[in-house]
Design a protein around this motif. Structure first.
Motif, short mmCIF file in Angstrom:
data_model
loop_
_atom_site.label_atom_id
_atom_site.label_comp_id
_atom_site.label_asym_id
_atom_site.label_seq_id
_atom_site.Cartn_x
_atom_site.Cartn_y
_atom_site.Cartn_z
N GLU A 282 4.81 33.36 9.58
CA GLU A 282 5.59 34.61 9.58
C GLU A 282 7.24 34.42 9.47
O GLU A 282 7.43 33.63 10.19
CB GLU A 282 5.16 35.51 10.89
N VAL A 283 7.78 35.33 8.82
CA VAL A 283 9.28 35.07 8.95
C VAL A 283 9.99 36.35 9.68
O VAL A 283 9.66 37.45 9.43
CB VAL A 283 9.92 35.23 7.64
N LYS A 284 10.64 35.86 10.78
CA LYS A 284 11.23 37.02 11.72
C LYS A 284 12.58 37.26 11.31
O LYS A 284 13.52 36.52 10.87
CB LYS A 284 11.21 36.31 13.14
N LEU A 285 12.74 38.59 11.00
CA LEU A 285 13.89 38.97 10.33
C LEU A 285 15.05 39.24 11.40
O LEU A 285 16.15 39.50 11.36
CB LEU A 285 13.80 40.31 9.32
N ALA A 286 14.36 39.75 12.53
CA ALA A 286 15.32 40.12 13.88
C ALA A 286 14.67 39.39 15.00
O ALA A 286 13.48 39.07 15.16
CB ALA A 286 14.85 41.54 14.14
N ASN A 287 15.50 39.17 15.87
CA ASN A 287 15.41 38.31 17.27
C ASN A 287 14.90 39.48 18.38
O ASN A 287 14.62 38.97 19.42
CB ASN A 287 16.52 37.43 17.31
N ASP A 288 15.53 40.47 18.26
CA ASP A 288 15.51 41.42 19.37
C ASP A 288 15.25 42.84 18.69
O ASP A 288 15.44 43.11 17.40
CB ASP A 288 16.42 41.36 20.51
N LYS A 289 15.16 43.95 19.65
CA LYS A 289 14.88 44.91 19.23
C LYS A 289 16.02 45.73 18.64
O LYS A 289 16.16 46.43 17.50
CB LYS A 289 14.63 46.08 20.58
N ARG A 290 17.34 45.44 19.06
CA ARG A 290 18.45 45.96 18.69
C ARG A 290 18.63 45.53 17.00
O ARG A 290 19.08 46.43 16.27
CB ARG A 290 19.77 45.57 19.50
N GLU A 291 18.41 44.32 16.94
CA GLU A 291 18.77 43.72 15.35
C GLU A 291 17.78 44.47 14.66
O GLU A 291 18.02 44.77 13.60
CB GLU A 291 18.49 42.11 15.57
N GLU B 24 16.28 47.36 14.88
CA GLU B 24 16.74 48.51 14.69
C GLU B 24 18.00 48.59 13.57
O GLU B 24 18.01 49.47 12.65
CB GLU B 24 17.04 49.21 15.87
N MET B 25 18.89 47.67 13.67
CA MET B 25 19.78 47.55 12.68
C MET B 25 19.28 47.24 11.09
O MET B 25 19.83 47.75 10.32
CB MET B 25 20.72 46.18 13.12
N TYR B 26 18.30 46.25 11.12
CA TYR B 26 17.66 46.14 9.88
C TYR B 26 17.07 47.14 9.48
O TYR B 26 16.80 47.60 8.14
CB TYR B 26 16.68 45.03 9.85
N ASP B 27 16.38 47.99 10.00
CA ASP B 27 15.71 49.32 9.65
C ASP B 27 16.74 50.38 9.11
O ASP B 27 16.27 51.06 8.41
CB ASP B 27 14.94 50.01 11.07
N SER B 28 17.76 50.26 9.95
CA SER B 28 19.04 51.24 9.43
C SER B 28 19.49 50.67 8.13
O SER B 28 19.90 51.51 7.30
CB SER B 28 20.09 51.18 10.63
N PHE B 29 19.64 49.52 7.94
CA PHE B 29 19.86 48.82 6.69
C PHE B 29 19.07 49.53 5.60
O PHE B 29 19.52 49.77 4.43
CB PHE B 29 20.14 47.47 6.54
N ALA B 30 17.58 49.10 5.84
CA ALA B 30 16.58 49.53 4.73
C ALA B 30 16.90 51.15 4.58
O ALA B 30 16.56 51.45 3.41
CB ALA B 30 15.36 49.18 5.39
N GLU B 31 17.20 51.86 5.46
CA GLU B 31 17.24 53.35 5.21
C GLU B 31 18.47 53.79 4.50
O GLU B 31 18.26 54.52 3.59
CB GLU B 31 17.38 54.10 6.53
N LEU B 32 19.55 53.09 4.78
CA LEU B 32 20.56 53.42 3.93
C LEU B 32 20.40 52.88 2.44
O LEU B 32 20.91 53.54 1.57
CB LEU B 32 21.76 52.47 4.62
N TYR B 33 19.68 51.85 2.15
CA TYR B 33 19.48 51.27 1.15
C TYR B 33 18.74 52.48 0.28
O TYR B 33 18.92 52.54 -0.94
CB TYR B 33 18.78 49.94 1.16
N ALA B 34 17.64 52.66 0.97
CA ALA B 34 16.65 53.72 0.28
C ALA B 34 17.55 55.14 -0.25
O ALA B 34 16.99 55.71 -1.14
CB ALA B 34 15.71 54.05 1.25
N ILE B 35 18.38 55.49 0.87
CA ILE B 35 19.19 56.69 0.56
C ILE B 35 19.92 56.52 -0.66
O ILE B 35 20.12 57.30 -1.62
CB ILE B 35 20.00 56.99 1.62
N ILE B 36 20.65 55.33 -0.74
CA ILE B 36 21.65 54.97 -2.00
C ILE B 36 20.91 55.00 -3.32
O ILE B 36 21.11 55.77 -4.11
CB ILE B 36 22.40 53.81 -1.70
#
Length: 209
Positions: free
Chosen positions: A2-11, A13-25
């Protein structure tokens, strides 16, 4: 493994936001292309575009410290979405709203130019009736009128008023400032102005049709 993209909840959420921004664009890019190709109606496009812009503004605001440049974000993630970047970042409103604003501005500008021409026609004709026939009195009025007619794009270059005015301005330019029009010249100029004014008014209903 398993590859972990985030080390904690805050990180995470940041990656989730990146994914959402990517999807919007990406979604906005597809929407813009669909609108240009007439695959989607203007009303449906505007509704969806407004939603995407609203979501984008909210998300971009929360990510402003993490992503100071949306253009850089798009480059980093190899996003070839110029239409979306223009709509979301540069414009900020749907294309349909831009078009309506441009049309309204054009109509307002044209209405003002028509009013200016009408006033200049009347001023020139009234001045002749008041016997203001010196070259330095008549020439500026005709020049102002010709300039205002030039602002109306729906009038052709060979419009009667433009042709007559140019002839009269050329004639007056050869005379001295203190010279005066003869009674015959004054009557002919008034006739030409009146004829031009009538042609001008007749051309107005055809504008925009």
């Amino acid at each position: 493994m398993e590859v972990k993209l985030a080390n904690d909840k805050r990180e995470r959420e940041m990656y989730d936001s990146f994914a959402e921004l990517y999807a919007i664009i990406k979604t906005t890019e597809k929407l813009e292309k669909a609108y240009v190709r007439d695959v989607i109606s203007s009303s449906a496009y505007e509704t969806e575009c407004q939603k995407l812009i609203a979501h984008f503004k909210t998300l971009a605001s929360t990510l402003k410290d993490t992503i100071p440049s949306i253009e850089r974000f798009a480059e980093t993630y190899k996003m070839d979405c110029p239409a979306a970047i223009n709509r979301l970042v540069t414009s900020g409103v749907p294309a349909t709203v831009e078009h309506r604003a441009a049309a309204a501005a054009s109509m307002t500008s044209s209405a003002a130019a028509v009013a200016e021409c009408t006033q200049n026609f009347i001023t020139a004709m009234d001045s002749l009736k008041l016997n203001m026939v010196a070259v330095d009195q008549v020439h500026p009025l005709l020049s102002d009128l010709l300039t205002s007619l030039g602002k109306l794009t729906f009038l052709p270059p060979d419009f009667l008023g433009k042709v007559k005015l140019k002839e009269w301005i050329a004639r007056l330019s050869k005379m001295g400032a203190a010279d005066e029009l003869t009674e015959q010249q004054s009557r002919q100029l008034h006739f030409d102005l009146e004829s031009s004014y009538n042609s001008f008014m007749a051309a107005l209903p055809n504008y925009g049709t």
